[in-house]
Design a protein around this motif. Structure first.
Motif, PDB file in Angstrom:
ATOM      1  N   VAL A 167      15.942  -8.937  -0.735  1.00 22.01           N
ATOM      2  CA  VAL A 167      15.555  -7.571  -1.087  1.00 22.01           C
ATOM      3  C   VAL A 167      14.251  -7.656  -1.875  1.00 22.01           C
ATOM      4  CG1 VAL A 167      16.204  -5.465  -2.307  1.00 22.01           C
ATOM      5  CG2 VAL A 167      17.961  -6.859  -1.185  1.00 22.01           C
ATOM      6  N   TYR A 168      13.213  -7.039  -1.336  1.00 25.87           N
ATOM      7  CA  TYR A 168      11.919  -7.075  -2.010  1.00 25.87           C
ATOM      8  C   TYR A 168      11.689  -5.748  -2.709  1.00 25.87           C
ATOM      9  CZ  TYR A 168       6.887  -7.200  -2.809  1.00 25.87           C
ATOM     10  OH  TYR A 168       5.645  -7.157  -3.381  1.00 25.87           O
ATOM     11  N   LEU A 169      11.458  -5.805  -4.000  1.00 20.31           N
ATOM     12  CA  LEU A 169      11.143  -4.605  -4.762  1.00 20.31           C
ATOM     13  C   LEU A 169       9.840  -4.843  -5.517  1.00 20.31           C
ATOM     14  CD1 LEU A 169      14.521  -3.364  -6.274  1.00 20.31           C
ATOM     15  CD2 LEU A 169      13.025  -2.142  -4.721  1.00 20.31           C
ATOM     16  N   ASN A 170       8.830  -4.064  -5.172  1.00 19.39           N
ATOM     17  CA  ASN A 170       7.545  -4.146  -5.861  1.00 19.39           C
ATOM     18  C   ASN A 170       7.557  -3.114  -6.976  1.00 19.39           C
ATOM     19  OD1 ASN A 170       4.862  -3.832  -6.696  1.00 19.39           O
ATOM     20  ND2 ASN A 170       4.079  -4.406  -4.687  1.00 19.39           N
ATOM     21  N   GLU A 171       7.569  -3.611  -8.188  1.00 21.74           N
ATOM     22  CA  GLU A 171       7.643  -2.701  -9.335  1.00 21.74           C
ATOM     23  C   GLU A 171       6.516  -1.675  -9.309  1.00 21.74           C
ATOM     24  OE1 GLU A 171       7.089  -2.861 -14.187  1.00 21.74           O
ATOM     25  OE2 GLU A 171       7.120  -4.716 -13.022  1.00 21.74           O
ATOM     26  N   HIS A 172       5.349  -2.081  -8.794  1.00 22.53           N
ATOM     27  CA  HIS A 172       4.190  -1.195  -8.843  1.00 22.53           C
ATOM     28  C   HIS A 172       4.079  -0.305  -7.616  1.00 22.53           C
ATOM     29  CE1 HIS A 172       2.782  -3.117 -12.492  1.00 22.53           C
ATOM     30  NE2 HIS A 172       3.159  -4.260 -11.945  1.00 22.53           N
ATOM     31  N   ALA A 173       4.958  -0.493  -6.624  1.00 23.99           N
ATOM     32  CA  ALA A 173       5.040   0.453  -5.522  1.00 23.99           C
ATOM     33  C   ALA A 173       6.081   1.519  -5.828  1.00 23.99           C
ATOM     34  CB  ALA A 173       5.398  -0.265  -4.220  1.00 23.99           C
ATOM     35  N   PRO A 206       0.780  -1.237   0.000  1.00 22.38           N
ATOM     36  CA  PRO A 206       0.000   0.000   0.000  1.00 22.38           C
ATOM     37  C   PRO A 206       0.808   1.282   0.000  1.00 22.38           C
ATOM     38  CG  PRO A 206       0.049  -0.935   2.199  1.00 22.38           C
ATOM     39  CD  PRO A 206       0.801  -1.887   1.314  1.00 22.38           C
ATOM     40  N   LEU A 207       2.097   1.215   0.332  1.00 19.27           N
ATOM     41  CA  LEU A 207       2.859   2.439   0.525  1.00 19.27           C
ATOM     42  C   LEU A 207       3.474   2.878  -0.797  1.00 19.27           C
ATOM     43  CD1 LEU A 207       3.336   4.294   2.903  1.00 19.27           C
ATOM     44  CD2 LEU A 207       5.550   3.220   3.226  1.00 19.27           C
ATOM     45  N   SER A 208       2.640   3.373  -1.702  1.00 21.39           N
ATOM     46  CA  SER A 208       3.145   3.900  -2.966  1.00 21.39           C
ATOM     47  C   SER A 208       3.725   5.286  -2.745  1.00 21.39           C
ATOM     48  CB  SER A 208       2.000   3.972  -3.981  1.00 21.39           C
ATOM     49  OG  SER A 208       1.020   4.902  -3.529  1.00 21.39           O
ATOM     50  N   SER A 209       4.379   5.800  -3.760  1.00 24.13           N
ATOM     51  CA  SER A 209       4.981   7.130  -3.635  1.00 24.13           C
ATOM     52  C   SER A 209       3.916   8.195  -3.427  1.00 24.13           C
ATOM     53  CB  SER A 209       5.808   7.447  -4.888  1.00 24.13           C
ATOM     54  OG  SER A 209       6.893   6.557  -4.995  1.00 24.13           O
ATOM     55  N   HIS A 228      12.186   1.381   1.818  1.00 28.64           N
ATOM     56  CA  HIS A 228      11.401   1.795   0.652  1.00 28.64           C
ATOM     57  C   HIS A 228      10.861   3.208   0.856  1.00 28.64           C
ATOM     58  CE1 HIS A 228       8.666   1.294  -2.792  1.00 28.64           C
ATOM     59  NE2 HIS A 228       7.826   1.997  -2.058  1.00 28.64           N
ATOM     60  N   LEU A 229      10.394   3.500   2.058  1.00 28.36           N
ATOM     61  CA  LEU A 229       9.865   4.824   2.359  1.00 28.36           C
ATOM     62  C   LEU A 229      10.936   5.894   2.196  1.00 28.36           C
ATOM     63  CD1 LEU A 229       7.737   6.778   3.519  1.00 28.36           C
ATOM     64  CD2 LEU A 229       8.499   6.093   5.794  1.00 28.36           C
ATOM     65  N   ARG A 230      12.122   5.614   2.709  1.00 23.98           N
ATOM     66  CA  ARG A 230      13.185   6.629   2.642  1.00 23.98           C
ATOM     67  C   ARG A 230      13.524   6.975   1.206  1.00 23.98           C
ATOM     68  NH1 ARG A 230      15.368  10.374   2.000  1.00 23.98           N
ATOM     69  NH2 ARG A 230      17.169  11.347   3.025  1.00 23.98           N
ATOM     70  N   PHE A 231      13.557   5.987   0.336  1.00 24.76           N
ATOM     71  CA  PHE A 231      13.904   6.284  -1.053  1.00 24.76           C
ATOM     72  C   PHE A 231      12.705   6.821  -1.828  1.00 24.76           C
ATOM     73  CE2 PHE A 231      17.607   4.016   0.205  1.00 24.76           C
ATOM     74  CZ  PHE A 231      18.625   4.552  -0.572  1.00 24.76           C
ATOM     75  N   SER A 232      11.501   6.539  -1.363  1.00 28.29           N
ATOM     76  CA  SER A 232      10.333   7.205  -1.942  1.00 28.29           C
ATOM     77  C   SER A 232      10.378   8.689  -1.609  1.00 28.29           C
ATOM     78  CB  SER A 232       9.039   6.580  -1.403  1.00 28.29           C
ATOM     79  OG  SER A 232       8.905   5.253  -1.839  1.00 28.29           O
ATOM     80  N   LEU A 234      -4.727  12.858  -8.562  1.00 28.75           N
ATOM     81  CA  LEU A 234      -4.805  11.762  -9.537  1.00 28.75           C
ATOM     82  C   LEU A 234      -4.089  10.529  -8.980  1.00 28.75           C
ATOM     83  CD1 LEU A 234      -4.091  13.741 -12.831  1.00 28.75           C
ATOM     84  CD2 LEU A 234      -6.266  12.748 -12.125  1.00 28.75           C
ATOM     85  N   TYR A 235      -4.206  10.346  -7.674  1.00 33.54           N
ATOM     86  CA  TYR A 235      -3.469   9.273  -6.995  1.00 33.54           C
ATOM     87  C   TYR A 235      -3.782   7.897  -7.564  1.00 33.54           C
ATOM     88  CZ  TYR A 235      -7.870   8.161  -4.651  1.00 33.54           C
ATOM     89  OH  TYR A 235      -9.166   7.803  -4.395  1.00 33.54           O
TER      90      TYR A 235
END
Length: 1753
Positions: free
Chosen positions: A1618-1624, A1366-1369, A1415-1419, A1445-1446
């Motif tokens: 290392v988990y990277l969600n492409e869509h997050a 849920p934590l998108s940019s 992830h939050l820090r780099f967002s 337009l979230y």
């Protein structure tokens, strides 16, 4: 299923001859069939929205193609001798893991005939040999680890293989995931065309065998979803005959040619078919010996033996090498040696090794890069002594293998002589090593400080720059970084969110006209709400009565109407006061008077019935009219009237000549027993009635039940009152034996009840009195009440009709009574449900609070009352999420929320909008109530939900009740054969057909279920039939049937209850489960199949499976709907909801029914003497109007008994007759349910004020309605109300009526198949059947579906819920806005902390807190560089565009970048306005409303034909070059930021992660984990290896380091841990990447551009493939995005203009402007203000904006 797509359309194929090339055949087959299939394909979430928990087949060859075609994989490349199988194995397991962790249930199936696309037969010899060996190795790996994967693997020759057909019958896969072979290019070879033709033929056969197909090529994994195109199946055994036979002959010849070519390439190394049962296991040395002996040396290859020797050595070395040593650059060799390897040695070796391995199931490791490095090392060392560079043990093994293979001596030193390394080799190798291992230059993050976030991010250790100098200047600066303040309405930016008294601005004054308009709008809304509320009923079927709650402080809450007396033990009464005694006395006096009046009324009518002028039938009709009187509610009178009805029924039975016939006996006995049970439930009972009821029970054979009946209601009042009539004598005076022996039932009472009385059994589950509610709650309902009283969060999972409705309203009552300030928010997934709940709240509660409202409604389209100034807010999830994230609400509104109700909470797992539900749960400041009837594996979801509540310090309770209140009985409606023409003469003369066939739940097991679904329910009759079937087969069954005998299993002294049946059902299901586990589902003689045969409907059993599984054609389907409805009407099973999941189809079906009724009516009227006479009488009646008027005046002066029964209405039928009205026999309307005048008024308003088509409104007169999201809201409301009132008895709907809508029906009909008819949707829709308070049994009918599909649905299991990351940019950005705008309010701080401290951020993933924080820090870093946050976390600049337009992320962030860089300004500044508008629309189409087109539909030939025939361009053109360039730069910046994130996180946690040397699914270590030995060769390999940090070591096996080319590549190839969600990540790879790249496999549909250019809906349907029912919604979504952008930019320009003017007055620099950017919300619909862009006085162009500006918007 779209009715236009119900069967494949075969276009005419021009002549096909034996000389037609395979390429031409592919093109003609595509043109005639496959393009149409592709066009109708649906882009779907394969698990969540389609298959659910159903098993599907993954085509093994397509899986291998997916792996081997990966451009990152160094294997089978024509220009280099690479064979990196470790990378391929990792990719294979990774793909399977992606499927499995999404709860996919799959088998892997290999069809030998489709292997040629995998091995690329006909390609370069090295390519084919490499892919052949890779196929063999991966296949063996899969076979060896299938048990670990929990995946079955099967091998068949073809889809016509009898073993495949048996598998298909046994497993019944939902679909086959397969590659379609792609599109042939101009340079495609003959062999490529042949392979594609074979694949197209394969897909054709799969689809026509009745199995759907989904495309693997182009599939997307998005969060916990997996998307691809789905092609719907069409079962047709004769499908091949519909195309030229020569086509199939050429296809067969193509396959034969490919196999012959493959055999030629392989030579003596013939392919061996896989034999799982007889496969052997051999040692590596044995396989290598066999390989070395069998490989043949081509002529003129003098160093072949030396190369082979080193190849064997490399095979022996690989198991001892570590994974780190095998990440290698490709080292350079002599050109002639490289050519020899590619052209000669490796093809020969790979074919031979593949043949040797295929004899076993052993995996043999091969690594060409290690092999080349070995050759390079030996040449570089210039030493011919192998033993000097390897261990003695390895040398011994190598020598043994070489000796056993009878090979001659080798001279490795000759390699140095004949193929010395080129002069550049050492330098090039060193350079490659340096480049591969080189780290990116240091990347310091921009400085950031925020008090709340700093404490949470303390564990994230990253390099941070001292200042923000690294941030490059923007090309077009919108502000000086001024902090953003989110205080304005999103949809009306001129109004503040808060009213003036809460800190906002005062409302703009309204003139008289505006006030009148607003008042009229409010009045209309309330009138509509009142009409809707008037049709709502409670669980008992009674209309709702409002509860008046006074404002807190008065403490005088009372009911507007007294609650009914409760049946519960009375407590000792307190002494009455004098005034109370007087009131009691007065009440008694009033009651006595009413009793006397009732007695006189009853005696008068009784005398009339007993006068001798009526027969029994007339008496019964007369009595039925009396039952409509309100007087019948009086206790003793209700009993006496029912007793009189019993007397009539028994007397009728006594004189019936067929009294003992089984069907007649059952009918009378059942009717009498139902009435007896109802009478015993009465709270008041005359003593004489008890004697009569006891006598009836004795006569029927239930004498043993009398004591239990008498104890049923212990607190009832037995009055000493004589009956007013003489009841028929039933018992002999002395013996008390029955006078009528024939009445006695002839079977055991328990059996009789199972057979006939199941619908009428007591449904309560440990019900007890509870003063908190007005009914007797079951145990689970009391547990809910206790939890709500304790302020706990609750998750309640219970089926439809179980009794969940009261929960929400009890919580509302608590909030309303608790304070005047607390808020309850009710969240519903659809606007239709919002409207209904709001109307129900309106009907249930009244609370007067000056200046405030009790309730309000807030959706994206409209509001009723003020959402901020109410106590009960009914809304949709998107709106609540917006409010929870609103800073101004966080200060004054959000803290007041006491409870949030999440109805239909299972929609959290849906693809669209699911993440919003997740956000609400994470942000909720209070306890929640989650309600659902359909959650798969609810325990898993509840575990996550409880962790969220625990993090907030809120207690949580999970309550599950698995049983429906009413049973559902299923039927299969047989389609009519074309030769039997249906002639409809009216409902009154219609004779029921035999097309409606019962489906016993157990008969569905013939589908091949291996386990019983937990919610498979059986009625009492079903259980009895099952017991009888088991008994008849007893000799062959290992089952203890004696204990299952109903006569022994059930109580002997009382009526059976539902809980008795559930206990019996559990035992019977256990027996079934045992039979299933021990039976072969495909064996007709197995115990399960024999049981199925016994319980199955005999008509269905006789029909051929091909007939049952072949859905009707379009004309037959449409023609069969009216007969279906006529059958339902004849059996009394209307009203009915007909579900079809295509909006256009709903309208087509409704029009078909309406038109056929009209045609039949017109024909009847033309030929009917009855109609002619009626018209003559009516005309005569019209001519006597004056006489009629005078007679009416005289009649009005006469006094009559208002309760006197009438056989007919006092008015003549002519008074309401209108020949334009439908004749009753040609209408499904229930005419007495709604006044004709009111209906005419309703339809008139719809005709006047809406755009609803005339025929749709006319259909309402015939009782036919339509309900889907595309219909006008006012019309939908009318349909809902008329359906609830019973006037409409046929409504055709999509799933809009499935989600909780109060539209209960007697019958639910599924009309036609659809991919959207899933296990979840089936349960939601079928749950509408069986109206609590009306029906004791619901009916579910399947029409137009194959029997296999029906059985699959009944046996299906609900899918497990999955969530998102849920934590998108954009959400990060909105959290900062929440924190900053609310001045760090406690709610904002708590919400952020609870999210960041969760042990598991999403219930669909296992991502932990530490990685979430990274992830939050780099967002944050991304948002800083995008100029949306400043250094302290304050939103700035174009925040609004991004935030509002979230729901379009990452397109919203790409749009911000385009605005900041001036790309949009450049487009709009073009000299031609037409070009500017077109380019702008094209750019917006690339960002918003993106829809893919299947590759087969976008071939150049097809596009040329489409463009020639339609005004559409179909495929979206490329965007403007400047925008493309800027987006590419932005993509690279995003990639740089998140690559740094991956590197940083991997370095920081390297010790915790350990070695990345295990495969992702099996967990196997295919390489050694030991430290390298100190031999020269190992030292060389270790020193020259690539050492990635973030990249997986398995991917590094292909020579790849930490340089990534896309976010997709980064997310897919990152190392374990290392988990990277492409869509997050705000990745725009798919937006900017050209078509054909892995990130963009499909072209984009130009439907939006096309509509902008030509405005033709028909063209969008025919050329662009947009279904007509979806067009409006697709366009609306795009429109809302543009309106949001328009409002945002208008607001921006106005604010900047004012700022510029102010600064000019102050003499400031005009370049230093502040955007003053405010917020707007596309989800609130169109803007409310009338002003258009550019019309406001004083607007000035901001600095840096070109002359034409944004006027083109």
């Amino acid at each position: 299923m779209d009715l236009n797509d119900r069967e494949p359309i075969f276009a005419r194929i021009t002549s096909v001859s034996q000389q037609t090339s395979p390429r031409e055949v592919v093109e003609r087959l595509d043109e005639a069939w496959y393009r149409g299939v592709s066009k109708r394909g649906r882009w779907m979430d394969l698990i969540g929205d389609y298959a659910g928990s159903e098993r599907f087949v993954l085509d093994g060859e397509s899986l291998l193609q997916h792996v081997l075609n990966d451009p990152l994989l160094a294997l089978a490349r024509e220009s280099e001798p690479s064979f990196q199988i470790l990378h391929a194995l990792h990719s294979t397991e990774q793909f399977l893991n992606e499927l499995i962790k999404r709860a996919a249930m799959l088998d892997i199936v290999f069809w030998a005939e489709t292997r040629h696309l995998t091995i690329k037969t006909g390609a370069d010899a090295f390519v084919t040999a490499s892919r052949t060996l890779a196929r063999t190795l991966i296949l063996n790996h899969l076979v060896n680890h299938a048990e670990k994967f929990n995946v079955a693997i099967h091998f068949f020759e073809s889809v016509r293989d009898e073993e495949w057909l048996m598998y298909q019958r046994r497993v019944r896969p939902m679909f086959v995931m397969v590659n379609d072979g792609g599109v042939l290019g101009e340079d495609s070879t003959l062999e490529a065309a042949q392979a594609v033709l074979v694949q197209r033929t394969f897909i054709f056969d799969i689809l026509t065998q009745g199995v759907a197909v989904s495309l693997l090529n182009g599939m997307e994994f998005r969060d916990t979803k997996m998307f691809s195109f789905v092609f719907e199946q069409w079962f047709d055994p004769d499908a091949r005959k519909k195309l030229p036979s020569k086509l199939w002959t050429i296809s067969a010849h193509a396959l034969g040619a490919l196999e012959q070519l493959e055999n030629t390439l392989r030579g003596d190394n013939a392919l061996r078919s896989v034999d799982l049962e007889n496969a052997s296991t051999a040692s590596l040395d044995d396989i290598l010996t066999d390989f070395a002996a069998s490989v043949s040396q081509p002529p003129q290859t003098p160093l072949f033996s030396e190369i082979l020797y080193l190849f064997l050595l490399h095979c022996l070395l690989l198991p001892s090498l570590t994974l780190k040593e095998r990440g290698r650059p490709l080292q350079e060799l002599d050109e002639s040696l490289s050519h020899f390897l590619l052209e000669t040695f490796l093809p020969t070796a790979f074919f031979s090794l593949s043949s040797a391995i295929s004899k076993t199931n052993t995996y043999v490791d091969v690594d060409s890069r290690v092999f080349v490095s070995l050759i390079h090392f030996m040449i570089k060392q210039a030493s011919g002594h192998i033993q000097d560079v390897i261990s003695p043990a390895t040398f011994t093994r190598l020598s043994s293998i070489w000796s056993k293979s009878n090979r001659g001596p080798v001279h490795v030193l000759q390699l140095c002589q004949y193929h010395p390394l080129p002069e550049t080799a050492t330098t090039a190798a060193a350079s490659a090593e340096t480049d591969a291992n080189k780290d990116d230059p240091p990347f310091a993050l921009l400085p950031f400080h925020n008090e709340v976030f700093d404490s949470e991010l303390a564990s994230v250790h990253v390099a941070v720059a001292d200042d923000a100098d690294d941030l490059p200047p923007a090309q077009l600066e919108f502000s000086q970084g001024t902090a953003f303040s989110d205080t304005k309405h999103w949809h009306a930016h001129r109004r503040t969110i808060l009213p003036k008294h809460l800190g906002g601005e005062a409302a703009k004054p309204q003139d008289a006209k505006q006030r009148r308009k607003a008042l009229k709008r409010d009045q209309f809304a309330m009138a509509s709400m009142q009409r809707l509320a008037a049709t709502l009923t409670g669980a008992s079927g009674a209309l709702l009565e409002p509860m008046i709650i006074s404002a807190v402080g008065t403490r005088s809450n009372k009911m507007l109407k007294e609650k009914p007396a409760q049946q519960h033990p009375k407590k000792k009464a307190a002494p009455l006061s004098k005034a109370d005694k007087i009131r009691v006395e007065n009440a008694k006096t009033k009651q006595d008077k009413e009793d006397i009046a009732s007695a006189e009324w009853w005696h008068g009518h009784l005398a009339e019935m007993e006068s001798g002028n009526m027969d029994r039938a007339q008496k019964q009709r007369y009595l039925e009219n009396l039952f409509r009187s309100k007087k019948r509610d009086r206790g003793w009178l209700a009993v006496e009237m029912q007793l009189y009805s019993l007397d009539l029924k028994i007397r009728e039975w006594i004189v019936d000549a067929a009294q003992e016939e089984p069907s007649v006996h059952d009918g009378y006995a059942l009717s009498i027993m139902r009435t007896v049970k109802d009478l015993y439930d009465k709270s008041t009972m005359p003593s004489a009635a008890l004697t009569i009821l006891d006598a009836i029970l004795t006569c029927l054979g239930f004498a043993d039940y009398i004591p239990s009946f008498n104890a049923m209601v212990p607190d009832r009042t037995i009055v000493d009152r004589k009956l007013s009539f003489k009841f028929v004598k039933l018992l002999k005076s002395k013996s008390k034996q029955s006078r009528h022996i024939f009445m006695h039932i002839t079977e055991h009472p328990a059996r009789w009840q199972l057979r006939l009385f199941g619908e009428y059994m007591d449904r309560s589950m440990d019900s007890q009195y509870d003063p908190r509610v007005s009914f007797l709650p079951d145990a689970w309902q009391r547990e809910v009440l206790d939890s709500l009283d304790a302020d706990k969060s609750v998750l309640v999972v219970a089926p439809t009709s179980a009794g969940k409705t009261f929960i929400s309203f009890y919580a509302m009552e608590k909030v309303l009574r608790g304070s005047d300030d607390g808020i309850l928010v009710y969240v519903a997934p659809t606007k239709a449900l919002v409207n209904q709940v709001a109307a129900e709240v309106y009907a249930r509660f009244r609370k007067e609070m000056p200046g405030r409202n009790c309730w309000a409604v807030h959706t994206r389209d409209y509001k009723v009352h003020d959402p901020q100034n109410c106590q009960i807010l009914v809304t949709v999830p998107e709106m609540l999420a917006i409010m929870l994230l609103s800073p101004v609400y966080a200060r004054v509104w959000t803290p007041r929320i006491k409870r949030i109700v999440l109805d239909e909470i299972h929609t959290i797992g849906q693809q669209e909008g699911g993440s919003v539900w997740e956000q609400i749960i994470l942000l909720s400041p209070c306890p929640i109530i989650g309600l659902s009837a359909t959650i798969g594996e609810p325990e898993a979801f509840n575990t996550w939900l409880q962790s969220v509540q625990d993090a907030k310090g809120i207690s949580h309770k999970f309550i599950q009740h698995p049983h429906r209140y009413s049973h559902l009985r299923k039927f299969f409606y047989l389609p009519r054969t074309p030769d039997k023409k249906f002639v409809f003469g009216g409902l009154d003369t219609y004779k029921p057909s035999a097309h409606m066939r019962f489906i016993h739940p157990v008969s569905t097991l013939s589908f091949g279920a291996s386990v019983l679904p937990p919610d498979l329910a059986m009625e009492p009759l079903d259980l009895l039939r099952l017991y009888e079937a088991l008994t008849s087969l007893k000799p062959g069954l290992d089952v203890d049937l004696e204990s299952l005998d109903p006569a022994k299993f059930f109580p002997q002294d009382r009526l059976l209850k539902q809980k008795d049946i559930l206990r019996y059902e559990a035992v019977m299901k256990a027996v079934l489960a045992k039979l299933i586990a021990t039976s072969d589902a495909t064996d007709p003689s197995s115990p399960v199949q024999r049981v199925i045969e016994k319980v199955q409907d005999p008509v269905l059993a006789k029909l051929d499976a091909n007939v049952l599984n072949r859905p009707p054609k379009r004309t037959s389907f449409l023609g069969g709907i009216l007969p279906l409805l006529a059958d339902l009407n004849a059996s009394g099973d209307l009203p009915a909801l007909l579900f079809n999941f295509d909006r256009n189809d709903c309208e087509v079906m409704a029009k078909q029914i309406s038109d056929r009724l009209k045609e039949a009516e017109a024909k009847w009227r033309d030929s009917s003497a009855e109609w002619t006479n009626k018209m003559n009488q009516w005309r005569k009646w019209q001519s006597e109007e004056k006489q009629r008027h005078r007679a009416a005046e005289r009649l009005s002066k006469q006094k009559t008994d208002p309760d006197a029964p009438r056989e007919t209405d006092s008015r003549s039928w002519e008074s309401s007759f209108d020949p334009k009205d439908p004749s009753p026999q040609f209408s499904f309307a229930q005419l007495h349910a709604y006044a004709k005048e009111d209906l005419a008024d309703e339809i008139g308003k719809l005709r006047r004020w809406t755009s609803t088509q005339g025929w749709v409104l006319d259909a309402l007169w015939r009782g036919i309605g339509i309900h889907h999201a595309g219909m006008n809201k006012a019309y939908r409301n009318v349909v809902e109300r008329l359906f609830r009132l019973g006037f409409l008895r046929v409504v055709i709907a999509t799933g809009t009526l499935a989600l909780g809508i109060n539209a209960p029906t007697k019958t639910a009909v599924f009309c036609g198949d659809s991919p959207y008819l899933t296990a979840l949707m089936y349960r939601q829709c079928s749950g509408r059947a069986g109206r609590r308070g009306y029906d004791l049994l619901g009916r579910v009918v399947f029409y137009g579906l194959s029997m296999d599909r029906v059985q699959r649905l009944i046996l299906s299991r609900l899918p497990r819920l999955t969530g998102t990351f849920p934590l998108s940019s954009t959400l990060c950005l909105r959290l900062f806005s929440l924190l900053h705008g609310s001045d760090n309010s406690p709610f904002a701080q708590n919400a952020i902390k609870s999210i960041l401290r969760l042990p598991q951020v999403s219930f669909g993933s296992d991502i932990g807190r530490e990685q979430l924080l990274h992830h939050l820090r780099f967002s944050i870093e991304y948002l800083r560089r995008a100029r949306l946050l400043d250094g302290e976390g304050s939103p700035i600049n174009l925040f609004g565009v991004a935030a509002h337009l979230y729901y379009t992320e990452p397109s919203n962030l790409a749009l911000v970048m385009l605005l900041q860089t001036g790309a949009l300004h450049a487009i709009c500044a073009q000299p031609s306005t037409i070009d500017a508008r077109r380019d702008f629309i094209i750019l917006m189409c690339h960002l918003f409303g993106r829809r893919y087109l299947p590759a087969a539909y976008t071939t150049s030939e097809n596009l040329q034909e489409l463009v020639r025939k339609s005004p559409s361009v179909v495929v979206l053109p490329g965007m403007q070059p400047m925008a493309q360039t800027l987006l590419a730069q932005h993509r690279d910046e995003i990639l740089r930021i998140f690559t740094t994130y991956a590197l940083s996180f991997a370095r920081q946690n390297e010790g915790k992660f350990g070695q990345d040397n295990r495969l992702p699914l099996s967990g196997e270590m295919p390489t050694s984990s030991e430290e390298p030995s100190s031999s020269p060769l190992r030292t060389y390999l270790a020193d020259t290896a690539i050492r990635p940090v973030a990249r997986s070591a398995f991917i590094a096996n292909s020579g790849l380091g930490d340089t990534f080319h896309s976010v997709q590549e980064l997310a897919r190839t990152v190392r374990r841990g290392v988990y990277l969600n492409e869509h997050a990540i705000p990745s725009i790879d798919r937006i900017v990447t050209p078509v054909g790249d892995a990130a963009q496999p499909f072209k984009l549909n130009a439907y939006l551009l096309d509509f902008y250019m030509h405005g033709q809906v028909a063209a969008l349907a025919t050329a662009n493939g947009i279904r007509r029912g979806d067009v409006w919604y697709a366009l609306q979504d795009f429109y809302l995005s543009l309106m949001s952008l328009r409002g945002d930019l208008e607001q921006l320009i106005i604010k900047m203009s004012k700022s510029a003017a102010a600064q000019a007055d102050a003499g400031l620099d005009e370049d230093a402007l502040d955007s003053g950017y405010q917020s707007g919300d596309s989800t609130d619909g169109v803007m409310q203000d009338d002003e258009t862009l550019g019309q406001d006085a004083g607007i000035k162009r901001p600095s840096g904006v070109p002359g034409r500006g944004l006027g083109c918007l």
